[in-house]
Design an enzyme around this catalytic site. Structure first.
Site, PDB file in Angstrom:
ATOM      1  N   GLU A  18      40.590  25.319  42.552  1.00  0.00           N
ATOM      2  CA  GLU A  18      41.168  26.598  42.985  1.00  0.00           C
ATOM      3  C   GLU A  18      41.289  26.646  44.505  1.00  0.00           C
ATOM      4  O   GLU A  18      40.393  26.201  45.227  1.00  0.00           O
ATOM      5  CB  GLU A  18      40.268  27.767  42.537  1.00  0.00           C
ATOM      6  CG  GLU A  18      40.860  29.114  42.961  1.00  0.00           C
ATOM      7  CD  GLU A  18      39.903  30.279  42.814  1.00  0.00           C
ATOM      8  OE1 GLU A  18      39.765  30.781  41.689  1.00  0.00           O
ATOM      9  OE2 GLU A  18      39.292  30.696  43.826  1.00  0.00           O
ATOM     10  N   ARG A 108      42.824  42.041  36.433  1.00  0.00           N
ATOM     11  CA  ARG A 108      42.978  43.424  36.889  1.00  0.00           C
ATOM     12  C   ARG A 108      43.002  43.455  38.413  1.00  0.00           C
ATOM     13  O   ARG A 108      43.800  44.118  39.029  1.00  0.00           O
ATOM     14  CB  ARG A 108      41.800  44.274  36.388  1.00  0.00           C
ATOM     15  CG  ARG A 108      41.960  45.724  36.755  1.00  0.00           C
ATOM     16  CD  ARG A 108      40.668  46.487  36.587  1.00  0.00           C
ATOM     17  NE  ARG A 108      39.683  46.106  37.601  1.00  0.00           N
ATOM     18  CZ  ARG A 108      38.472  46.625  37.686  1.00  0.00           C
ATOM     19  NH1 ARG A 108      38.072  47.531  36.812  1.00  0.00           N
ATOM     20  NH2 ARG A 108      37.642  46.248  38.646  1.00  0.00           N
ATOM     21  N   ASP A 172      31.429  44.161  27.363  1.00  0.00           N
ATOM     22  CA  ASP A 172      32.231  43.222  28.148  1.00  0.00           C
ATOM     23  C   ASP A 172      32.740  42.066  27.280  1.00  0.00           C
ATOM     24  O   ASP A 172      33.891  41.632  27.409  1.00  0.00           O
ATOM     25  CB  ASP A 172      31.338  42.642  29.257  1.00  0.00           C
ATOM     26  CG  ASP A 172      31.921  42.862  30.628  1.00  0.00           C
ATOM     27  OD1 ASP A 172      32.462  43.959  30.857  1.00  0.00           O
ATOM     28  OD2 ASP A 172      31.832  41.932  31.449  1.00  0.00           O
TER      29      ASP A 172
HETATM   30  P1  FAD Z   1      39.398  43.254  33.421  1.00  0.00           P
HETATM   31  O1  FAD Z   1      39.403  42.127  32.459  1.00  0.00           O
HETATM   32  O2  FAD Z   1      40.470  44.263  33.276  1.00  0.00           O
HETATM   33  O3  FAD Z   1      37.971  43.968  33.309  1.00  0.00           O
HETATM   34  C1  FAD Z   1      37.387  44.703  34.360  1.00  0.00           C
HETATM   35  C2  FAD Z   1      36.164  45.468  33.849  1.00  0.00           C
HETATM   36  O4  FAD Z   1      36.597  46.597  33.167  1.00  0.00           O
HETATM   37  C3  FAD Z   1      35.276  44.709  32.855  1.00  0.00           C
HETATM   38  O5  FAD Z   1      33.965  45.166  33.026  1.00  0.00           O
HETATM   39  C4  FAD Z   1      35.782  45.166  31.535  1.00  0.00           C
HETATM   40  O6  FAD Z   1      34.802  45.031  30.535  1.00  0.00           O
HETATM   41  C5  FAD Z   1      36.128  46.585  31.834  1.00  0.00           C
HETATM   42  N1  FAD Z   1      37.248  47.046  31.013  1.00  0.00           N
HETATM   43  C6  FAD Z   1      38.537  47.072  31.404  1.00  0.00           C
HETATM   44  N2  FAD Z   1      39.307  47.567  30.434  1.00  0.00           N
HETATM   45  C7  FAD Z   1      38.508  47.823  29.404  1.00  0.00           C
HETATM   46  C8  FAD Z   1      38.713  48.322  28.121  1.00  0.00           C
HETATM   47  N3  FAD Z   1      39.929  48.657  27.686  1.00  0.00           N
HETATM   48  N4  FAD Z   1      37.646  48.452  27.331  1.00  0.00           N
HETATM   49  C9  FAD Z   1      36.435  48.119  27.752  1.00  0.00           C
HETATM   50  N5  FAD Z   1      36.171  47.638  28.979  1.00  0.00           N
HETATM   51  C10 FAD Z   1      37.192  47.496  29.787  1.00  0.00           C
HETATM   52  N6  FAD Z   1      40.600  39.043  42.253  1.00  0.00           N
HETATM   53  C11 FAD Z   1      41.697  39.095  43.034  1.00  0.00           C
HETATM   54  O7  FAD Z   1      41.971  40.124  43.674  1.00  0.00           O
HETATM   55  N7  FAD Z   1      42.541  38.009  43.143  1.00  0.00           N
HETATM   56  C12 FAD Z   1      42.317  36.854  42.459  1.00  0.00           C
HETATM   57  O8  FAD Z   1      43.085  35.899  42.575  1.00  0.00           O
HETATM   58  C13 FAD Z   1      41.154  36.769  41.629  1.00  0.00           C
HETATM   59  N8  FAD Z   1      40.891  35.646  40.913  1.00  0.00           N
HETATM   60  C14 FAD Z   1      39.811  35.619  40.057  1.00  0.00           C
HETATM   61  C15 FAD Z   1      39.582  34.480  39.277  1.00  0.00           C
HETATM   62  C16 FAD Z   1      38.501  34.426  38.402  1.00  0.00           C
HETATM   63  C17 FAD Z   1      38.284  33.196  37.554  1.00  0.00           C
HETATM   64  C18 FAD Z   1      37.599  35.534  38.323  1.00  0.00           C
HETATM   65  C19 FAD Z   1      36.409  35.483  37.411  1.00  0.00           C
HETATM   66  C20 FAD Z   1      37.824  36.671  39.095  1.00  0.00           C
HETATM   67  C21 FAD Z   1      38.922  36.736  39.964  1.00  0.00           C
HETATM   68  N9  FAD Z   1      39.200  37.865  40.735  1.00  0.00           N
HETATM   69  C22 FAD Z   1      40.301  37.920  41.552  1.00  0.00           C
HETATM   70  C23 FAD Z   1      38.283  39.019  40.699  1.00  0.00           C
HETATM   71  C24 FAD Z   1      38.728  40.052  39.656  1.00  0.00           C
HETATM   72  O9  FAD Z   1      39.983  40.573  40.007  1.00  0.00           O
HETATM   73  C25 FAD Z   1      37.686  41.162  39.639  1.00  0.00           C
HETATM   74  O10 FAD Z   1      36.482  40.695  39.085  1.00  0.00           O
HETATM   75  C26 FAD Z   1      38.119  42.459  38.985  1.00  0.00           C
HETATM   76  O11 FAD Z   1      37.151  43.454  39.306  1.00  0.00           O
HETATM   77  C27 FAD Z   1      38.227  42.405  37.473  1.00  0.00           C
HETATM   78  O12 FAD Z   1      39.303  41.679  37.060  1.00  0.00           O
HETATM   79  P2  FAD Z   1      39.425  41.264  35.501  1.00  0.00           P
HETATM   80  O13 FAD Z   1      40.730  40.656  35.310  1.00  0.00           O
HETATM   81  O14 FAD Z   1      38.233  40.548  35.083  1.00  0.00           O
HETATM   82  O15 FAD Z   1      39.415  42.755  34.885  1.00  0.00           O
END
Ligand code: FAD
Length: 320
Positions: A18, A108, A172
């Site tokens: 990455e 997200r 989660d």
């Molecule tokens: P989601 O999957 O939407 O979840 C976020 C939280 O909300 C979780 O606790 C989930 O359980 C809860 N949640 C959401 N919707 C629901 C629902 N309907 N029901 C129940 N619970 C729900 N950030 C950046 O800005 N840019 C990047 O390029 C980036 N790359 C990343 C790469 C990896 C591999 C990882 C692990 C993280 C990365 N992040 C990045 C950080 C990430 O954007 C943050 O951790 C963010 O807060 C959550 O994104 P997510 O896609 O995991 O969110």
């Protein structure tokens, strides 16, 4: 990406790198030179992050396209919902599609700088699940979709004591399964330093029916302050033996790097010994530690690596 992981099968270990979009043009040039050297070692794919709140959107798109078409490596672009109306999301997806990219890490996103909570914008998505559903609805099977997984639960679910409640952890997991059921085909995990937590997470995912690859995200420790900042931000558990090893060498950057390589190697060895066949390296745009770990694991050839790498220096300055 999913095809590459499947093709590798049970025998071959798949590794990937990455990168993030640098701040200056010179740094972008340096990154491409570094990428070219790293891609010579045949990673299954490379990915490029999307700056918090869409702050690097244009540069991320540009780097993703150049990675795919100039560096010629299977490339994956991160895409977050933060500050992104649907039109902007589609613009990004169409741009990479036209340029031949087939992989998206659907997220997200974190709140933009200065904000501490994620806020859904009008006409935007609330979570990564919405983005996964949108990509599948609009683009069918064209894109391979990767999503984020959190072995220690998402930081929002982690309390003052540094732990998520059992209920929050399971919520989660269930939500992660929804992302996979909606069309994600690979999970990459948040960084972690306790391999048992990762292995338990994989097991828990399997128990609730998540069958796709769960790729461990490994971030080599490059310097002490950065490590403390990053683990604090992600609320990552640091095992006591790691802190004990780092404390006496924290002001010696070379020793910290060497320890980071040693630790990363041992973590990967343990994970691979448990039958996991993937390793994703958060390079922080640096090549030496990532390549040193892969070399120690016997996944790349020593001959292609510069002789001045830190693991060649005496490494007995740290305790393990
Ligand atoms: P989601 O999957 O939407 O979840 C976020 C939280 O909300 C979780 O606790 C989930 O359980 C809860 N949640 C959401 N919707 C629901 C629902 N309907 N029901 C129940 N619970 C729900 N950030 C950046 O800005 N840019 C990047 O390029 C980036 N790359 C990343 C790469 C990896 C591999 C990882 C692990 C993280 C990365 N992040 C990045 C950080 C990430 O954007 C943050 O951790 C963010 O807060 C959550 O994104 P997510 O896609 O995991 O969110």
């Amino acid at each position: 990406v999913i095809e590459k992981i499947r093709e590798a099968g049970e025998e071959k270990v798949v590794f990937s790198f990455e990168f993030f979009p640098p701040k200056t043009e010179d740094a972008v040039d340096n990154l491409f030179e570094r990428m070219e050297r790293m891609v010579a070692h045949n990673p299954a794919f490379c990915d490029i992050t999307w700056g918090a709140g869409g702050s690097t959107a244009d540069l991320t798109l540009d780097i993703a396209n150049r990675m795919q078409n100039m560096i010629c490596v299977e490339s994956m672009m991160h895409l977050t919902c933060t500050n992104m109306p649907v039109e902007k999301i589609d613009h990004a997806l169409q741009t990479i599609k036209v340029n031949g990219l087939q992989n998206v890490l659907a997220l997200r996103g974190d709140p933009p700088k200065g904000q501490d909570k994620f806020v859904q914008i009008q006409g935007g998505f609330a979570c990564a699940l919405d983005l996964v559903k949108h990509i599948r609805a609009q683009y069918g099977d064209y894109f391979g979709i990767t999503v984020a997984g959190y072995p220690e639960a998402h930081p929002d679910a982690i309390g003052e004591n540094g732990l998520a409640t059992l209920e929050a952890y399971h919520k989660d997991l269930v939500y992660l399964k929804q992302k996979v059921d909606a069309g994600a085909d690979v999970i990459i995990t948040q960084l972690f330093y306790d391999t048992d937590i990762y292995l338990k997470f994989v097991n828990d995912c399997r128990q609730i029916g998540i069958t796709c690859p769960i790729v461990p995200g490994i971030m080599p420790i490059n310097n002490y302050k950065g490590f403390i900042r990053m683990t604090g931000f992600c609320k990552t558990k640091i095992p006591t033996e790691i802190m004990a090893a780092l404390e006496p060498i924290k002001d010696n950057e070379e020793a910290v790097k060497a320890y980071g390589i040693h630790l990363g190697t041992e973590m990967c060895k343990k994970i691979l010994a448990h039958g996991i066949k993937t390793v994703h390296l958060y390079t922080l745009n640096m090549e030496k530690s990532a390549l040193a770990i892969l070399m120690n694991l016997g996944l790349i050839e020593e001959t292609k690596i510069s002789r001045s790498l830190p693991w060649r220096r005496p490494t007995n300055v740290f305790r393990v």
